[in-house]
Design a protein around this motif. Structure first.
Motif: not given
Length: 107
Positions: A7-14, A16-30
């Motif tokens: 579960x922890x790995x899945x949480x962090x993988x999600x 990381x996926x958001x970060x990769x898709x964003x490609x920006x240094x500053x982003x909003x995560x809910x």
């Protein structure tokens, strides 16, 4: 809160996926409350519960920076819990408040 490594790995993988898709240094995560709670516990374990040799190399931040993030996450989690309780109280008044509500609703 019991969380499996999967579960922890899945949480962090999600995340990381958001970060990769964003490609920006500053982003909003809910985050859901449960996710913030999980993050708080994971950071607490990393900072206080287990020994991590080469902390900064493995995690990318110093232990002091991680502790500051942990403090921020704890504050956010407390605020989220307070909001949750306030919403619950506004929808479901306690029995001690019922006389006050009845009085307030009289015409």
């Amino acid at each position: 809160m019991a969380v499996s490594p999967r579960q922890a790995r899945g949480f962090f993988e999600s995340i990381l996926q958001e970060i990769k898709q964003s490609g920006e240094s500053l982003m909003t995560i809910s985050f859901l409350f449960q996710e913030m709670f999980l993050l708080q516990h994971l950071l607490n374990e990393a900072c206080n519960g287990i020994v991590i040799n080469d902390f900064e190399i493995k995690l990318g931040k110093s232990k002091e920076e991680a502790k500051k993030l942990l403090e921020w996450v704890c504050n956010v989690t407390k605020e989220m819990q307070a909001l949750k309780e306030a919403r619950r109280a506004s929808y479901m008044p306690s029995p001690s408040n019922l006389p006050k509500l009845k009085e307030a609703n009289k015409c």
